[in-house]
Design a protein around this motif. Structure first.
Motif, PDB file in Angstrom:
ATOM      1  N   LEU A  94     -17.777 143.644  33.651  1.00 34.32           N
ATOM      2  CA  LEU A  94     -16.604 143.034  33.035  1.00 34.32           C
ATOM      3  C   LEU A  94     -16.429 141.581  33.473  1.00 34.32           C
ATOM      4  CD1 LEU A  94     -14.009 145.953  33.215  1.00 34.32           C
ATOM      5  CD2 LEU A  94     -14.895 144.869  31.135  1.00 34.32           C
ATOM      6  N   ILE A  95     -16.626 141.325  34.770  1.00 29.73           N
ATOM      7  CA  ILE A  95     -16.485 139.961  35.277  1.00 29.73           C
ATOM      8  C   ILE A  95     -17.540 139.045  34.656  1.00 29.73           C
ATOM      9  CG2 ILE A  95     -16.686 138.497  37.334  1.00 29.73           C
ATOM     10  CD1 ILE A  95     -15.477 140.819  38.938  1.00 29.73           C
ATOM     11  N   MET A  96     -18.785 139.509  34.634  1.00 30.13           N
ATOM     12  CA  MET A  96     -19.860 138.703  34.056  1.00 30.13           C
ATOM     13  C   MET A  96     -19.623 138.464  32.567  1.00 30.13           C
ATOM     14  SD  MET A  96     -23.137 140.389  36.037  1.00 30.13           S
ATOM     15  CE  MET A  96     -24.361 139.338  35.249  1.00 30.13           C
ATOM     16  N   CYS A  97     -19.131 139.476  31.874  1.00 31.67           N
ATOM     17  CA  CYS A  97     -18.858 139.346  30.440  1.00 31.67           C
ATOM     18  C   CYS A  97     -17.733 138.348  30.204  1.00 31.67           C
ATOM     19  CB  CYS A  97     -18.509 140.715  29.862  1.00 31.67           C
ATOM     20  SG  CYS A  97     -18.303 140.725  28.073  1.00 31.67           S
ATOM     21  N   PHE A  98     -16.665 138.472  30.977  1.00 25.76           N
ATOM     22  CA  PHE A  98     -15.517 137.565  30.840  1.00 25.76           C
ATOM     23  C   PHE A  98     -15.946 136.117  31.053  1.00 25.76           C
ATOM     24  CE2 PHE A  98     -12.055 135.111  32.673  1.00 25.76           C
ATOM     25  CZ  PHE A  98     -11.009 135.364  31.795  1.00 25.76           C
ATOM     26  N   ILE A 116     -17.416 130.623  28.944  1.00 24.22           N
ATOM     27  CA  ILE A 116     -18.349 129.484  28.968  1.00 24.22           C
ATOM     28  C   ILE A 116     -18.946 129.249  27.587  1.00 24.22           C
ATOM     29  CG2 ILE A 116     -20.495 128.599  29.965  1.00 24.22           C
ATOM     30  CD1 ILE A 116     -19.813 130.066  32.526  1.00 24.22           C
ATOM     31  N   ILE A 117     -19.197 130.312  26.832  1.00 20.36           N
ATOM     32  CA  ILE A 117     -19.665 130.148  25.453  1.00 20.36           C
ATOM     33  C   ILE A 117     -18.660 129.306  24.674  1.00 20.36           C
ATOM     34  CG2 ILE A 117     -20.012 131.347  23.250  1.00 20.36           C
ATOM     35  CD1 ILE A 117     -21.261 133.656  24.850  1.00 20.36           C
ATOM     36  N   GLY A 118     -17.371 129.604  24.842  1.00 17.08           N
ATOM     37  CA  GLY A 118     -16.344 128.824  24.156  1.00 17.08           C
ATOM     38  C   GLY A 118     -16.346 127.361  24.567  1.00 17.08           C
ATOM     39  N   PHE A 119     -16.543 127.095  25.871  1.00 11.88           N
ATOM     40  CA  PHE A 119     -16.636 125.705  26.337  1.00 11.88           C
ATOM     41  C   PHE A 119     -17.833 124.997  25.685  1.00 11.88           C
ATOM     42  CE2 PHE A 119     -14.513 126.782  30.681  1.00 11.88           C
ATOM     43  CZ  PHE A 119     -13.285 126.863  30.050  1.00 11.88           C
ATOM     44  N   CYS A 120     -18.960 125.692  25.614  1.00 11.48           N
ATOM     45  CA  CYS A 120     -20.166 125.094  25.015  1.00 11.48           C
ATOM     46  C   CYS A 120     -19.965 124.815  23.533  1.00 11.48           C
ATOM     47  CB  CYS A 120     -21.364 126.020  25.211  1.00 11.48           C
ATOM     48  SG  CYS A 120     -21.934 126.171  26.915  1.00 11.48           S
ATOM     49  N   VAL A 121     -19.292 125.725  22.844  1.00  2.94           N
ATOM     50  CA  VAL A 121     -19.003 125.520  21.426  1.00  2.94           C
ATOM     51  C   VAL A 121     -18.194 124.231  21.234  1.00  2.94           C
ATOM     52  CG1 VAL A 121     -17.648 126.405  19.478  1.00  2.94           C
ATOM     53  CG2 VAL A 121     -19.174 127.936  20.727  1.00  2.94           C
ATOM     54  N   TYR A 122     -17.243 123.998  22.134  1.00  8.07           N
ATOM     55  CA  TYR A 122     -16.441 122.771  22.052  1.00  8.07           C
ATOM     56  C   TYR A 122     -17.325 121.533  22.172  1.00  8.07           C
ATOM     57  CZ  TYR A 122     -13.458 118.923  23.512  1.00  8.07           C
ATOM     58  OH  TYR A 122     -12.862 117.697  23.604  1.00  8.07           O
ATOM     59  N   TRP A 123     -18.173 121.490  23.192  1.00 10.94           N
ATOM     60  CA  TRP A 123     -18.994 120.301  23.430  1.00 10.94           C
ATOM     61  C   TRP A 123     -20.036 120.098  22.336  1.00 10.94           C
ATOM     62  CZ3 TRP A 123     -17.493 116.537  26.355  1.00 10.94           C
ATOM     63  CH2 TRP A 123     -16.620 116.806  27.408  1.00 10.94           C
ATOM     64  N   VAL A 172     -25.729 131.988  28.974  1.00 10.03           N
ATOM     65  CA  VAL A 172     -24.558 132.867  29.011  1.00 10.03           C
ATOM     66  C   VAL A 172     -24.592 133.892  27.881  1.00 10.03           C
ATOM     67  CG1 VAL A 172     -23.086 131.283  30.291  1.00 10.03           C
ATOM     68  CG2 VAL A 172     -23.132 131.140  27.804  1.00 10.03           C
ATOM     69  N   VAL A 173     -25.216 133.557  26.763  1.00 13.08           N
ATOM     70  CA  VAL A 173     -25.419 134.566  25.709  1.00 13.08           C
ATOM     71  C   VAL A 173     -26.304 135.687  26.246  1.00 13.08           C
ATOM     72  CG1 VAL A 173     -26.573 135.027  23.518  1.00 13.08           C
ATOM     73  CG2 VAL A 173     -24.997 133.110  23.706  1.00 13.08           C
ATOM     74  N   ALA A 174     -27.325 135.320  27.011  1.00 10.41           N
ATOM     75  CA  ALA A 174     -28.198 136.334  27.629  1.00 10.41           C
ATOM     76  C   ALA A 174     -27.405 137.209  28.600  1.00 10.41           C
ATOM     77  CB  ALA A 174     -29.359 135.655  28.351  1.00 10.41           C
ATOM     78  N   VAL A 175     -26.503 136.600  29.351  1.00 14.48           N
ATOM     79  CA  VAL A 175     -25.651 137.378  30.259  1.00 14.48           C
ATOM     80  C   VAL A 175     -24.803 138.349  29.462  1.00 14.48           C
ATOM     81  CG1 VAL A 175     -23.754 137.269  31.916  1.00 14.48           C
ATOM     82  CG2 VAL A 175     -25.600 135.579  32.020  1.00 14.48           C
ATOM     83  N   ALA A 212     -35.093 133.074  23.137  1.00 13.62           N
ATOM     84  CA  ALA A 212     -34.823 132.506  24.460  1.00 13.62           C
ATOM     85  C   ALA A 212     -33.865 133.386  25.254  1.00 13.62           C
ATOM     86  CB  ALA A 212     -34.255 131.094  24.320  1.00 13.62           C
ATOM     87  N   ALA A 213     -32.817 133.852  24.605  1.00 14.69           N
ATOM     88  CA  ALA A 213     -31.854 134.722  25.286  1.00 14.69           C
ATOM     89  C   ALA A 213     -32.513 136.037  25.691  1.00 14.69           C
ATOM     90  CB  ALA A 213     -30.652 134.975  24.386  1.00 14.69           C
ATOM     91  N   SER A 214     -33.374 136.560  24.837  1.00 19.46           N
ATOM     92  CA  SER A 214     -34.069 137.812  25.155  1.00 19.46           C
ATOM     93  C   SER A 214     -34.984 137.642  26.363  1.00 19.46           C
ATOM     94  CB  SER A 214     -34.881 138.283  23.941  1.00 19.46           C
ATOM     95  OG  SER A 214     -34.026 138.590  22.860  1.00 19.46           O
ATOM     96  N   ALA A 215     -35.576 136.443  26.497  1.00 17.58           N
ATOM     97  CA  ALA A 215     -36.507 136.194  27.592  1.00 17.58           C
ATOM     98  C   ALA A 215     -35.820 136.226  28.951  1.00 17.58           C
ATOM     99  CB  ALA A 215     -37.201 134.854  27.383  1.00 17.58           C
ATOM    100  N   VAL A 216     -34.573 135.747  29.000  1.00 16.29           N
ATOM    101  CA  VAL A 216     -33.864 135.724  30.285  1.00 16.29           C
ATOM    102  C   VAL A 216     -32.925 136.914  30.441  1.00 16.29           C
ATOM    103  CG1 VAL A 216     -33.991 133.230  30.475  1.00 16.29           C
ATOM    104  CG2 VAL A 216     -32.019 134.258  29.352  1.00 16.29           C
ATOM    105  N   LYS A 217     -32.843 137.737  29.394  1.00 21.88           N
ATOM    106  CA  LYS A 217     -31.956 138.896  29.454  1.00 21.88           C
ATOM    107  C   LYS A 217     -32.432 139.924  30.476  1.00 21.88           C
ATOM    108  CE  LYS A 217     -30.306 142.832  26.744  1.00 21.88           C
ATOM    109  NZ  LYS A 217     -30.379 143.524  25.440  1.00 21.88           N
ATOM    110  N   ALA A 218     -33.761 140.165  30.531  1.00 22.87           N
ATOM    111  CA  ALA A 218     -34.302 141.220  31.400  1.00 22.87           C
ATOM    112  C   ALA A 218     -33.962 141.005  32.878  1.00 22.87           C
ATOM    113  CB  ALA A 218     -35.811 141.336  31.197  1.00 22.87           C
ATOM    114  N   PRO A 219     -34.228 139.813  33.456  1.00 21.59           N
ATOM    115  CA  PRO A 219     -33.868 139.634  34.875  1.00 21.59           C
ATOM    116  C   PRO A 219     -32.369 139.723  35.130  1.00 21.59           C
ATOM    117  CG  PRO A 219     -34.608 137.552  33.899  1.00 21.59           C
ATOM    118  CD  PRO A 219     -34.942 138.631  32.930  1.00 21.59           C
ATOM    119  N   ILE A 220     -31.571 139.284  34.145  1.00 22.15           N
ATOM    120  CA  ILE A 220     -30.126 139.396  34.308  1.00 22.15           C
ATOM    121  C   ILE A 220     -29.712 140.861  34.285  1.00 22.15           C
ATOM    122  CG2 ILE A 220     -27.889 138.872  33.263  1.00 22.15           C
ATOM    123  CD1 ILE A 220     -29.136 136.274  32.220  1.00 22.15           C
ATOM    124  N   ALA A 221     -30.317 141.635  33.404  1.00 26.64           N
ATOM    125  CA  ALA A 221     -30.019 143.066  33.323  1.00 26.64           C
ATOM    126  C   ALA A 221     -30.382 143.771  34.630  1.00 26.64           C
ATOM    127  CB  ALA A 221     -30.765 143.695  32.154  1.00 26.64           C
TER     128      ALA A 221
END
Length: 223
Positions: free
Chosen positions: A20-24, A29-36, A138-141, A204-213
């Protein structure tokens, strides 16, 4: 899936607090990136391109519009296939848009002299590259914590699963292309960021998803 299985699935995951913390944090951060990404004006992801185009015409904040739009999509997803819904779905529905609004508020009230039109092209490109890199991570997270799919992302999955003639990748491309065309027709920039998001964010997100998982499942650092 009956309602009992649905509600059991919401909680029946190991290390729930950590997830939950990681998702939150990731959706904020996704929202911050969308702004920039919107600010530097090299394009944005297809869904954001459409949403920024719409709010420019209806005069709503991104947070308020996405709350309404995602709620509409959520009802459709819930009625057809609720298997992909989780706490992360709800966080994504509301936090991305309002995080964008929060960043806009911070820049307006704490950095009022900042003007993106007065910075150099190199600075804008740097902001773009950093924002895309963080966005993908963060999408990968968000994907790795496995707490549900955003309503926009769930729609092509449902369409692909309900028929066998058009594969998921094609359905997703059609939906993203439609969103991009809507945004462009409403005055939004379709540029290099749009292309990068369309063709690289998934792999790209799939590539970094595994170590995060694996980190999520690590019992030694479990919360």
């Amino acid at each position: 899936m009956n309602m009992k299985e649905f509600f059991d699935g919401l909680y029946n995951k190991p290390h729930m607090l950590k997830r939950l913390i990681m998702c939150f944090v990731s959706v904020v951060i996704i929202g911050f990136c969308v702004y920039w990404l919107n600010l530097v004006n090299f394009g944005n992801d297809p869904c954001s391109t459409m949403n920024f185009g719409i709010i420019g015409k209806v005069h709503m904040t991104l947070g308020n519009w996405q709350a309404l739009f995602n709620l509409f999509l959520f009802i459709i997803v819930f009625c057809i296939d609720k298997s992909g819904i989780g706490f992360g779905t709800v966080l994504n529905m509301f936090l991305v848009g309002y995080a964008n609004d929060l960043m806009a508020f911070i820049m307006k009230h704490f950095f009022p002299t900042f003007n993106i039109n007065k910075v150099s092209f190199a600075v804008r490109v740097t902001i773009m590259i950093v924002s895309i890199a963080i966005f993908i991570f963060v999408v990968a997270v968000y994907m790795a914590v496995d707490l549900g799919t955003a309503p926009y992302d769930a729609i092509p999955i449902i369409i692909a699963n309900k028929q066998d003639k058009v594969p998921f990748k094609v359905v997703r491309i059609i939906i993203d292309l439609t969103a991009t065309i809507i945004g462009f027709s409403l005055g939004q920039t379709v540029g290099i960021v749009t292309l990068i998001m369309a063709f690289t964010i998934g792999p790209a997100a799939s590539a970094v998803k595994a170590p995060i998982a694996r980190m999520v499942e690590d019992k030694d650092v479990a919360m």
